[in-house]
Motif scaffolding. Structure first.
Motif, PDB file in Angstrom:
ATOM      1  N   ALA A  49      -5.125  -0.165  -5.377  1.00 30.27           N
ATOM      2  CA  ALA A  49      -4.736   0.381  -6.688  1.00 30.27           C
ATOM      3  C   ALA A  49      -3.809  -0.578  -7.445  1.00 30.27           C
ATOM      4  N   GLY A  50      -3.264  -1.573  -6.764  1.00 27.67           N
ATOM      5  CA  GLY A  50      -2.409  -2.547  -7.439  1.00 27.67           C
ATOM      6  C   GLY A  50      -0.923  -2.316  -7.200  1.00 27.67           C
ATOM      7  N   LYS A  51      -0.576  -1.589  -6.157  1.00 31.29           N
ATOM      8  CA  LYS A  51       0.845  -1.279  -5.890  1.00 31.29           C
ATOM      9  C   LYS A  51       1.669  -2.543  -5.659  1.00 31.29           C
ATOM     10  N   SER A  52       1.169  -3.424  -4.784  1.00 32.38           N
ATOM     11  CA  SER A  52       1.956  -4.633  -4.463  1.00 32.38           C
ATOM     12  C   SER A  52       2.143  -5.496  -5.710  1.00 32.38           C
ATOM     13  N   THR A  53       1.075  -5.629  -6.492  1.00 31.92           N
ATOM     14  CA  THR A  53       1.142  -6.429  -7.720  1.00 31.92           C
ATOM     15  C   THR A  53       2.200  -5.860  -8.665  1.00 31.92           C
ATOM     16  N   GLN A  54       2.166  -4.543  -8.888  1.00 31.06           N
ATOM     17  CA  GLN A  54       3.078  -3.918  -9.855  1.00 31.06           C
ATOM     18  C   GLN A  54       4.509  -3.844  -9.320  1.00 31.06           C
ATOM     19  N   ILE A 110       5.989  -1.858  14.310  1.00 30.21           N
ATOM     20  CA  ILE A 110       5.170  -0.628  14.296  1.00 30.21           C
ATOM     21  C   ILE A 110       3.998  -0.817  13.327  1.00 30.21           C
ATOM     22  N   ARG A 111       4.242  -1.522  12.219  1.00 30.68           N
ATOM     23  CA  ARG A 111       3.162  -1.795  11.261  1.00 30.68           C
ATOM     24  C   ARG A 111       2.003  -2.527  11.949  1.00 30.68           C
ATOM     25  N   HIS A 112       2.339  -3.554  12.740  1.00 28.31           N
ATOM     26  CA  HIS A 112       1.275  -4.301  13.434  1.00 28.31           C
ATOM     27  C   HIS A 112       0.431  -3.361  14.273  1.00 28.31           C
ATOM     28  N   ASP A 123       6.913  -0.534  -1.686  1.00 25.17           N
ATOM     29  CA  ASP A 123       5.457  -0.411  -1.734  1.00 25.17           C
ATOM     30  C   ASP A 123       5.097   0.631  -0.671  1.00 25.17           C
ATOM     31  N   ARG A 124       4.992   1.878  -1.076  1.00 27.54           N
ATOM     32  CA  ARG A 124       4.754   3.077  -0.254  1.00 27.54           C
ATOM     33  C   ARG A 124       6.034   3.624   0.378  1.00 27.54           C
ATOM     34  N   PHE A 125       6.032   4.956   0.570  1.00 29.92           N
ATOM     35  CA  PHE A 125       7.114   5.674   1.257  1.00 29.92           C
ATOM     36  C   PHE A 125       6.527   7.014   1.718  1.00 29.92           C
ATOM     37  N   SER A 150       3.045   8.687   0.974  1.00 28.84           N
ATOM     38  CA  SER A 150       1.838   8.168   1.642  1.00 28.84           C
ATOM     39  C   SER A 150       1.530   8.985   2.889  1.00 28.84           C
ATOM     40  N   THR A 151       2.565   9.391   3.623  1.00 26.89           N
ATOM     41  CA  THR A 151       2.298  10.198   4.832  1.00 26.89           C
ATOM     42  C   THR A 151       1.752  11.563   4.414  1.00 26.89           C
ATOM     43  N   ARG A 152       2.353  12.139   3.354  1.00 25.94           N
ATOM     44  CA  ARG A 152       1.860  13.445   2.896  1.00 25.94           C
ATOM     45  C   ARG A 152       0.388  13.360   2.485  1.00 25.94           C
ATOM     46  N   TYR A 208      -1.974  10.647   3.110  1.00 28.25           N
ATOM     47  CA  TYR A 208      -2.919  10.120   4.118  1.00 28.25           C
ATOM     48  C   TYR A 208      -3.036  11.047   5.328  1.00 28.25           C
ATOM     49  N   GLN A 209      -1.871  11.297   5.979  1.00 30.53           N
ATOM     50  CA  GLN A 209      -1.954  12.077   7.228  1.00 30.53           C
ATOM     51  C   GLN A 209      -2.036  13.573   6.921  1.00 30.53           C
ATOM     52  N   GLY A 210      -1.434  14.009   5.793  1.00 29.36           N
ATOM     53  CA  GLY A 210      -1.433  15.427   5.443  1.00 29.36           C
ATOM     54  C   GLY A 210      -2.701  15.826   4.697  1.00 29.36           C
ATOM     55  N   GLU A 234     -12.880  -6.981  -1.768  1.00 26.75           N
ATOM     56  CA  GLU A 234     -13.011  -8.338  -2.317  1.00 26.75           C
ATOM     57  C   GLU A 234     -11.850  -9.217  -1.862  1.00 26.75           C
ATOM     58  N   ARG A 235     -10.652  -8.611  -1.856  1.00 31.36           N
ATOM     59  CA  ARG A 235      -9.485  -9.401  -1.468  1.00 31.36           C
ATOM     60  C   ARG A 235      -9.515  -9.736   0.026  1.00 31.36           C
ATOM     61  N   ARG A 236     -10.008  -8.782   0.836  1.00 28.44           N
ATOM     62  CA  ARG A 236      -9.996  -8.965   2.288  1.00 28.44           C
ATOM     63  C   ARG A 236     -10.953 -10.072   2.741  1.00 28.44           C
ATOM     64  N   ASN A 277      -6.766   1.816 -13.557  1.00 27.51           N
ATOM     65  CA  ASN A 277      -8.034   1.158 -13.876  1.00 27.51           C
ATOM     66  C   ASN A 277      -7.948   0.472 -15.236  1.00 27.51           C
ATOM     67  N   ARG A 278      -6.913  -0.358 -15.380  1.00 26.78           N
ATOM     68  CA  ARG A 278      -6.705  -1.113 -16.631  1.00 26.78           C
ATOM     69  C   ARG A 278      -6.239  -2.501 -16.245  1.00 26.78           C
ATOM     70  N   ASP A 279      -6.009  -3.364 -17.257  1.00 24.35           N
ATOM     71  CA  ASP A 279      -5.575  -4.694 -16.838  1.00 24.35           C
ATOM     72  C   ASP A 279      -4.106  -4.677 -16.412  1.00 24.35           C
TER      73      ASP A 279
HETATM   74  N1  Z5A Z   1      -0.226   4.495   5.356  1.00 27.31           N
HETATM   75  C1  Z5A Z   1      -0.372   5.792   5.848  1.00 27.31           C
HETATM   76  O1  Z5A Z   1      -1.464   6.191   6.239  1.00 27.31           O
HETATM   77  N2  Z5A Z   1       0.713   6.599   5.892  1.00 27.31           N
HETATM   78  C2  Z5A Z   1       1.946   6.184   5.502  1.00 27.31           C
HETATM   79  O2  Z5A Z   1       2.924   6.963   5.587  1.00 27.31           O
HETATM   80  C3  Z5A Z   1       2.088   4.851   4.999  1.00 27.31           C
HETATM   81  C4  Z5A Z   1       0.974   4.027   4.936  1.00 27.31           C
HETATM   82  C5  Z5A Z   1       3.434   4.368   4.555  1.00 27.31           C
HETATM   83  C6  Z5A Z   1      -0.934   0.163   4.784  1.00 27.31           C
HETATM   84  O3  Z5A Z   1      -1.774  -0.835   4.462  1.00 27.31           O
HETATM   85  C7  Z5A Z   1      -1.816   1.315   5.231  1.00 27.31           C
HETATM   86  O4  Z5A Z   1      -1.010   2.318   5.824  1.00 27.31           O
HETATM   87  C8  Z5A Z   1      -2.463   1.950   4.027  1.00 27.31           C
HETATM   88  C9  Z5A Z   1      -1.968   3.375   3.992  1.00 27.31           C
HETATM   89  C10 Z5A Z   1      -1.397   3.596   5.342  1.00 27.31           C
HETATM   90  N3  Z5A Z   1      -3.860   2.041   4.147  1.00 27.31           N
HETATM   91  N4  Z5A Z   1      -4.643   1.122   4.200  1.00 27.31           N
HETATM   92  N5  Z5A Z   1      -5.447   0.338   4.304  1.00 27.31           N
HETATM   93  P1  Z5A Z   1      -1.436  -2.068   3.526  1.00 27.31           P
HETATM   94  O5  Z5A Z   1       0.016  -2.126   3.201  1.00 27.31           O
HETATM   95  O6  Z5A Z   1      -2.036  -3.256   4.188  1.00 27.31           O
HETATM   96  O7  Z5A Z   1      -2.359  -1.757   2.289  1.00 27.31           O
HETATM   97  P2  Z5A Z   1      -2.194  -0.852   1.012  1.00 27.31           P
HETATM   98  O8  Z5A Z   1      -0.844  -0.272   0.946  1.00 27.31           O
HETATM   99  O9  Z5A Z   1      -3.318   0.069   0.921  1.00 27.31           O
HETATM  100  O10 Z5A Z   1      -2.235  -1.870  -0.168  1.00 27.31           O
HETATM  101  P3  Z5A Z   1      -3.396  -2.804  -0.663  1.00 27.31           P
HETATM  102  O11 Z5A Z   1      -4.742  -2.469  -0.208  1.00 27.31           O
HETATM  103  O12 Z5A Z   1      -2.848  -4.150  -0.330  1.00 27.31           O
HETATM  104  O13 Z5A Z   1      -3.464  -2.495  -2.171  1.00 27.31           O
HETATM  105  P4  Z5A Z   1      -2.392  -2.487  -3.351  1.00 27.31           P
HETATM  106  O14 Z5A Z   1      -1.049  -2.996  -2.920  1.00 27.31           O
HETATM  107  O15 Z5A Z   1      -2.427  -1.180  -4.011  1.00 27.31           O
HETATM  108  O16 Z5A Z   1      -3.028  -3.530  -4.364  1.00 27.31           O
HETATM  109  P5  Z5A Z   1      -2.697  -5.085  -4.642  1.00 27.31           P
HETATM  110  O17 Z5A Z   1      -2.493  -5.819  -3.361  1.00 27.31           O
HETATM  111  O18 Z5A Z   1      -1.649  -5.202  -5.662  1.00 27.31           O
HETATM  112  O19 Z5A Z   1      -4.080  -5.467  -5.319  1.00 27.31           O
HETATM  113  C11 Z5A Z   1      -5.304  -5.448  -4.614  1.00 27.31           C
HETATM  114  C12 Z5A Z   1      -6.259  -6.502  -5.248  1.00 27.31           C
HETATM  115  O20 Z5A Z   1      -6.594  -6.092  -6.556  1.00 27.31           O
HETATM  116  C13 Z5A Z   1      -5.628  -7.893  -5.392  1.00 27.31           C
HETATM  117  O21 Z5A Z   1      -6.626  -8.857  -5.215  1.00 27.31           O
HETATM  118  C14 Z5A Z   1      -5.102  -7.896  -6.825  1.00 27.31           C
HETATM  119  O22 Z5A Z   1      -5.020  -9.174  -7.363  1.00 27.31           O
HETATM  120  C15 Z5A Z   1      -6.136  -7.044  -7.532  1.00 27.31           C
HETATM  121  N6  Z5A Z   1      -5.582  -6.254  -8.653  1.00 27.31           N
HETATM  122  C16 Z5A Z   1      -4.356  -5.648  -8.722  1.00 27.31           C
HETATM  123  N7  Z5A Z   1      -4.230  -4.998  -9.893  1.00 27.31           N
HETATM  124  C17 Z5A Z   1      -5.384  -5.183 -10.565  1.00 27.31           C
HETATM  125  C18 Z5A Z   1      -5.850  -4.749 -11.843  1.00 27.31           C
HETATM  126  N8  Z5A Z   1      -5.112  -3.976 -12.657  1.00 27.31           N
HETATM  127  N9  Z5A Z   1      -7.085  -5.123 -12.217  1.00 27.31           N
HETATM  128  C19 Z5A Z   1      -7.865  -5.889 -11.397  1.00 27.31           C
HETATM  129  N10 Z5A Z   1      -7.478  -6.354 -10.187  1.00 27.31           N
HETATM  130  C20 Z5A Z   1      -6.250  -5.987  -9.771  1.00 27.31           C
END
Ligand code: Z5A
Length: 221
Positions: free
Chosen positions: A20-25, A55-57, A101-103, A106-108, A110-112, A154-156, A196-198
């Motif tokens: 969804a773009g959490k890390s980016t934002q 624990i993350r690993h 980036d998450r707190f 996310s547990t509520r 994903y797990q809930g 795509e990123r993976r 779902n925007r830029d």
């Molecule tokens: N989890 C859980 O189950 N329970 C919990 O309590 C907690 C977590 C705390 C952590 O994985 C996993 O743990 C997660 C939930 C679970 N599930 N999974 N998988 P993680 O930290 O490795 O992954 P993530 O938190 O899901 O983040 P992510 O996949 O890295 O996505 P993101 O941070 O939301 O997005 P991003 O890294 O900023 O962007 C993703 C890609 O899209 C990247 O190539 C960007 O350049 C691109 N991007 C970003 N924004 C845009 C826009 N606006 N347009 C186009 N492209 C974009």
């Protein structure tokens, strides 16, 4: 642990489904706060402290796909306790702002909501680990799960999927609804952002909300 957020710093969280773009934002917001002279630490869950990163690993290890949502919830809260004790609490008490980036939401969600762990169990864990307070501000980045999963894929590239990315589309639909329900229940804290925007359009909306909600308070202190 009750009262850990009754501190000079502000605590902001980013939530939402995969890609969804959490890390980016989160990084863009940290830069913007930093430019105003507000000391801001970027952190993440699971993780954010040395033990919680271990624990993350474990949680993201693609070899461990068969496990229960309750086992996961317990591990996420174990990591969260360490994160709060070692990183979040001390940083806020020292007057820093924290962007995570998450707190707990996310547990509520994903797990809930998606995984089926009962609300009672999660509320009890939340009370023991976090206490009564919530983050000062939470952004829920919302988009159709199909699009988020595509972005994450795509990123993976050729890397192995972890146990969360492997879940089916129905799981991700329940997850999205779980986050939207949290936002509905706590409109003072949570802001749903159309993800779902830029990148710049999303960052501008996030900044407008932060400025309105938290900056006046910070500069008049
Ligand atoms: N989890 C859980 O189950 N329970 C919990 O309590 C907690 C977590 C705390 C952590 O994985 C996993 O743990 C997660 C939930 C679970 N599930 N999974 N998988 P993680 O930290 O490795 O992954 P993530 O938190 O899901 O983040 P992510 O996949 O890295 O996505 P993101 O941070 O939301 O997005 P991003 O890294 O900023 O962007 C993703 C890609 O899209 C990247 O190539 C960007 O350049 C691109 N991007 C970003 N924004 C845009 C826009 N606006 N347009 C186009 N492209 C974009």
């Amino acid at each position: 642990m009750v009262g850990i957020f009754m501190t000079p710093g502000k605590f902001i969280t980013f939530e939402g489904g995969e890609g969804a773009g959490k890390s980016t934002q989160a990084e863009l917001l940290r830069e913007r706060l930093g430019a105003l002279g507000i000391r801001t630490i970027l952190t993440r869950e699971p993780g954010g402290s040395p033990f919680a990163e271990e624990i993350r690993h474990l949680l993201l290890d693609p070899r461990h796909k068969e496990r229960s949502p309750l086992a996961d919830a317990l591990l996420f809260y174990a990591a969260r306790h360490d994160h709060l004790t070692r990183t979040i609490g001390p940083a806020l008490e020292a007057g820093n702002w924290l962007v995570s980036d998450r707190f707990s939401d996310s547990t509520r969600a994903y797990q809930g909501a998606a995984g089926g762990v009962s609300g009672d169990i999660l509320e009890t864990l939340e009370k023991w680990v976090v206490g009564d307070r919530r983050p000062d501000l939470t952004y829920i980045l919302d988009m159709p799960p199909e699009l988020g999963l595509k972005r994450a894929e795509e990123r993976r590239g050729h890397d192995a999927v972890d146990g969360f990315e492997n879940l089916d589309l129905d799981f991700h639909k329940r997850l999205r609804q779980g986050f939207l329900d949290i936002a509905k229940a706590e409109p003072e804290r949570c802001f749903v952002i159309d993800a779902n925007r830029d990148i710049d359009a999303i960052a501008s909306e996030i900044w407008r909300i932060c400025e309105k909600r938290l900056i006046p308070e910070a500069v008049t202190k």
